[in-house]
Design a protein around this motif. Structure first.
Motif, mmCIF file in Angstrom:
data_model
loop_
_atom_site.group_PDB
_atom_site.id
_atom_site.type_symbol
_atom_site.label_atom_id
_atom_site.label_comp_id
_atom_site.label_asym_id
_atom_site.label_seq_id
_atom_site.Cartn_x
_atom_site.Cartn_y
_atom_site.Cartn_z
ATOM 1 N N SER A 110 54.240 53.524 74.967
ATOM 2 C CA SER A 110 55.274 54.556 75.163
ATOM 3 C C SER A 110 56.318 54.095 76.172
ATOM 4 O O SER A 110 57.523 54.325 75.980
ATOM 5 N N LEU A 111 55.847 53.443 77.245
ATOM 6 C CA LEU A 111 56.778 52.921 78.252
ATOM 7 C C LEU A 111 57.675 51.854 77.645
ATOM 8 O O LEU A 111 58.885 51.815 77.924
ATOM 9 N N PHE A 112 57.104 51.013 76.793
ATOM 10 C CA PHE A 112 57.890 49.983 76.104
ATOM 11 C C PHE A 112 59.012 50.626 75.293
ATOM 12 O O PHE A 112 60.167 50.159 75.335
ATOM 13 N N ILE A 113 58.716 51.678 74.552
ATOM 14 C CA ILE A 113 59.729 52.351 73.727
ATOM 15 C C ILE A 113 60.860 52.877 74.594
ATOM 16 O O ILE A 113 62.047 52.692 74.292
ATOM 17 N N VAL A 114 60.504 53.523 75.707
ATOM 18 C CA VAL A 114 61.519 54.078 76.613
ATOM 19 C C VAL A 114 62.397 52.961 77.173
ATOM 20 O O VAL A 114 63.630 53.063 77.187
ATOM 21 N N ILE A 115 61.762 51.862 77.624
ATOM 22 C CA ILE A 115 62.511 50.741 78.206
ATOM 23 C C ILE A 115 63.495 50.168 77.199
ATOM 24 O O ILE A 115 64.670 49.931 77.520
ATOM 25 N N PHE A 116 63.050 49.967 75.964
ATOM 26 C CA PHE A 116 63.910 49.298 74.988
ATOM 27 C C PHE A 116 65.001 50.214 74.444
ATOM 28 O O PHE A 116 66.066 49.721 74.048
ATOM 29 N N ILE A 117 64.781 51.501 74.437
ATOM 30 C CA ILE A 117 65.872 52.414 74.077
ATOM 31 C C ILE A 117 66.950 52.366 75.163
ATOM 32 O O ILE A 117 68.157 52.332 74.867
ATOM 33 N N ILE A 118 66.528 52.322 76.413
ATOM 34 C CA ILE A 118 67.484 52.185 77.521
ATOM 35 C C ILE A 118 68.246 50.865 77.391
ATOM 36 O O ILE A 118 69.477 50.819 77.518
ATOM 37 N N LEU A 119 67.513 49.773 77.131
ATOM 38 C CA LEU A 119 68.156 48.458 77.005
ATOM 39 C C LEU A 119 69.163 48.423 75.857
ATOM 40 O O LEU A 119 70.207 47.773 75.951
ATOM 41 N N ALA A 120 68.840 49.131 74.770
ATOM 42 C CA ALA A 120 69.756 49.173 73.622
ATOM 43 C C ALA A 120 71.099 49.787 74.013
ATOM 44 O O ALA A 120 72.155 49.370 73.526
ATOM 45 N N PHE A 121 71.068 50.766 74.907
ATOM 46 C CA PHE A 121 72.304 51.405 75.347
ATOM 47 C C PHE A 121 73.015 50.603 76.435
ATOM 48 O O PHE A 121 74.190 50.839 76.713
ATOM 49 N N LEU A 122 72.309 49.651 77.034
ATOM 50 C CA LEU A 122 72.919 48.821 78.076
ATOM 51 C C LEU A 122 73.541 47.549 77.524
ATOM 52 O O LEU A 122 74.290 46.874 78.225
ATOM 53 N N ARG A 123 73.242 47.224 76.276
ATOM 54 C CA ARG A 123 73.709 45.956 75.715
ATOM 55 C C ARG A 123 75.178 46.012 75.294
ATOM 56 O O ARG A 123 75.705 47.076 74.962
ATOM 57 N N PHE A 124 75.803 44.836 75.292
ATOM 58 C CA PHE A 124 77.143 44.640 74.733
ATOM 59 C C PHE A 124 77.016 43.533 73.690
ATOM 60 O O PHE A 124 76.306 42.548 73.924
ATOM 61 N N PRO A 125 77.644 43.672 72.538
ATOM 62 C CA PRO A 125 77.436 42.693 71.456
ATOM 63 C C PRO A 125 77.904 41.288 71.808
ATOM 64 O O PRO A 125 78.918 41.116 72.484
ATOM 65 N N ASP A 126 77.136 40.298 71.339
ATOM 66 C CA ASP A 126 77.602 38.920 71.514
ATOM 67 C C ASP A 126 78.755 38.689 70.544
ATOM 68 O O ASP A 126 78.810 39.268 69.454
ATOM 69 N N SER A 127 79.683 37.839 70.940
ATOM 70 C CA SER A 127 80.926 37.680 70.176
ATOM 71 C C SER A 127 80.741 36.893 68.893
ATOM 72 O O SER A 127 81.499 37.065 67.945
ATOM 73 N N ARG A 128 79.718 36.026 68.814
ATOM 74 C CA ARG A 128 79.575 35.151 67.647
ATOM 75 C C ARG A 128 79.044 35.890 66.424
ATOM 76 O O ARG A 128 79.582 35.761 65.337
ATOM 77 N N ASN A 129 77.975 36.682 66.585
ATOM 78 C CA ASN A 129 77.343 37.319 65.432
ATOM 79 C C ASN A 129 77.478 38.832 65.418
ATOM 80 O O ASN A 129 78.002 39.405 64.470
ATOM 81 N N GLU A 130 77.027 39.480 66.476
ATOM 82 C CA GLU A 130 76.995 40.939 66.462
ATOM 83 C C GLU A 130 78.381 41.554 66.328
ATOM 84 O O GLU A 130 78.599 42.470 65.534
ATOM 85 N N MET A 131 79.342 41.062 67.126
ATOM 86 C CA MET A 131 80.695 41.604 67.041
ATOM 87 C C MET A 131 81.318 41.294 65.681
ATOM 88 O O MET A 131 82.101 42.080 65.145
ATOM 89 N N LYS A 132 80.920 40.165 65.120
ATOM 90 C CA LYS A 132 81.387 39.802 63.782
ATOM 91 C C LYS A 132 80.881 40.811 62.750
ATOM 92 O O LYS A 132 81.636 41.272 61.886
ATOM 93 N N TYR A 133 79.605 41.190 62.846
ATOM 94 C CA TYR A 133 79.039 42.153 61.899
ATOM 95 C C TYR A 133 79.679 43.528 62.058
ATOM 96 O O TYR A 133 79.901 44.246 61.081
#
Length: 456
Positions: free
Chosen positions: A9-32
């Motif tokens: 459960s703690l893992f789920i909470v941590i990774f949902i937080i991390l998902a909102f803290l991320r910024f897309p990398d320019s090579r792949n994610e921003m391209k998609y």
């Protein structure tokens, strides 16, 4: 509540937080993100486009999701897409594999399986990365779960369940491509061969299934051909992006032994167990008739599939995502076998798991620092705040994807230094700064890129 449930459960909470803290990398994610933004605007929902050009590299399913979220959430669609199209499928994979453990009567591995899955850094890292590989892996695991459930519960075989089996194959293909079909079938055929029950496919109404899959491809390709660019798009999709990637990939081409040397990193901290499993299966192959059904399933999931990916011309570590659940199964049974032989690596595994979890928690602090001081987000912020209207890219073509956040920015790509006359602002890879033969001012450096201003 058991300790394992609290950790999960703690893992789920941590990774949902991390998902909102991320910024897309320019090579792949921003391209998609840019592809999803630029595509499907004129009713051509089966044709992908990138900066106005045809982009037949991937099927459209994943981009449909990203597009829908973009239409609803705008530039914040990235974080929503991470959770719903990558992290949620990751959790789905975990629960599907727990179902498989129940089917095989191996529920004693259930708690350890969850802990092992969430402490494989590369795999969990990809659960908050904007790529379609995790979604494809989910549909592959769904197909494998339905298959093994029906195999051990043949009285449950029905038209509806058989349809779900073939539908999961279709969705896997529609997420990433042919691997979504080949990978699960390779596992299932290998398993049935070991079980000496290849005729089981007949019970799944395989003739009807083949007709359903063919009908899907005919429908998909037919709708592509209805577009004015459909013929060219289909030719590129079936040629360069399918057959070409198998025989001679134009990108990510690697030697056949590439994955063997990357296993220690990719599957850390369970790499040693994977290597031991490979050794055990090769050594014990002639006695395979004595293997349990679960061991046959694990062999089918982790051995021929690794060989298959190694033979393909194009190779990236992320392509191995569908193998990971099988490797975790393998790690659990071979950890027990190694311990029986008095080669105890349990302490190494436990210490590694604790360190990895501490790392996850620390990322909540590190991600915002990285995003502010090191990510390419600073470029688009600087460009917006200083009202820069025109930027030249010199050996930094990936940064053209910043147009997702700055759609009005005039971004020009240059390969020759002589073409940079009368250009004031340049984004350049740091190692090519020596090519600039004019006096300039460094405005901002992020990752391997530098924004400079030519002095007048």
């Amino acid at each position: 509540m058991k300790k394992e449930y609290k950790i999960f459960s703690l893992f789920i909470v941590i990774f949902i937080i991390l998902a909102f803290l991320r910024f897309p990398d320019s090579r792949n994610e921003m391209k998609y993100l840019l592809i999803a933004k630029d595509s499907f605007n004129n009713g051509d929902i089966f044709i992908l486009k990138y900066l106005g050009e045809l982009y037949p590299d991937k099927p459209p399913l994943y981009f449909w999701g990203v597009k829908i979220f973009y239409m609803i959430f705008g530039e914040y669609s990235y974080n929503i897409s991470l959770i719903l199209l990558s992290f949620l499928p990751f959790l789905g994979i975990v629960f599907l594999c727990l179902w498989q453990l129940k089917i095989f009567n191996k529920e004693e591995y259930k708690n350890n399986f969850k802990i092992f899955m969430i402490t494989t850094p590369f795999y969990t890292g990809m659960s908050i990365f904007l790529r379609m590989d995790m979604l494809m892996t989910f549909f592959i695991c769904l197909n494998l779960s339905i298959f093994i459930y029906l195999y051990f519960n043949q009285e449950k075989i029905s038209k509806r369940n058989s349809l779900l089996y073939y539908l999961s194959l279709i969705l896997a293909v529609f997420s990433k491509g042919p691997v979504g079909l080949i990978f699960p079938l390779m596992i299932e055929v290998t398993f049935l061969y070991f079980e000496r029950r290849l005729t089981f496919f007949k019970k799944l109404q395989i003739k009807i299934g083949i007709m359903i899959i063919i009908a899907f491809f005919v429908f998909w390709f037919g709708l592509i051909l209805l577009d004015s660019n459909g013929k060219e798009y289909l030719k590129m999709m079936l040629g360069d992006q399918t057959i070409g990637r198998v025989i001679k990939s134009s990108s990510h081409s690697r030697a056949i032994y590439y994955y063997i040397f990357h296993i220690p990193f990719t599957f850390f901290p369970y790499s040693i167990l994977y290597f031991y499993g490979i050794y055990y299966f090769i050594k014990d192959y002639k006695f395979r008739i004595k293997w349990s059904s679960f061991e046959k399933w694990i062999f089918a999931w982790t051995m021929p599939t690794l060989l298959f990916f190694s033979i393909l011309s194009g190779k990236l570590d992320i392509y191995l995502l569908p193998i990971f659940p099988g490797v975790i199964f393998l790690s659990l049974i071979f950890l027990k076998k190694i311990n029986i032989k008095k080669v105890d690596i349990s302490n190494f595994i436990k210490v590694s798991q604790k360190i990895i979890f501490i790392l996850y928690i620390s990322l909540i602090v590190l991600f915002p620092v990285y995003k502010k001081f090191y990510s390419t987000k600073s470029f688009y912020k600087y460009i917006e705040e200083n009202k820069i209207e025109k930027v030249a890219l010199y050996h930094s073509n990936d940064l053209i994807n910043l147009k997702f956040y700055s759609p009005n920015l005039n971004v020009l790509e240059y390969k020759e230094i002589s073409d940079l006359e009368n250009i004031e602002y340049i984004l350049v890879k740091e190692k090519y700064l020596s090519d600039i033969n004019k006096e300039y001012e460094k405005l901002l450096k992020r990752e391997e890129y530098v924004l400079i201003k030519i002095k007048k």
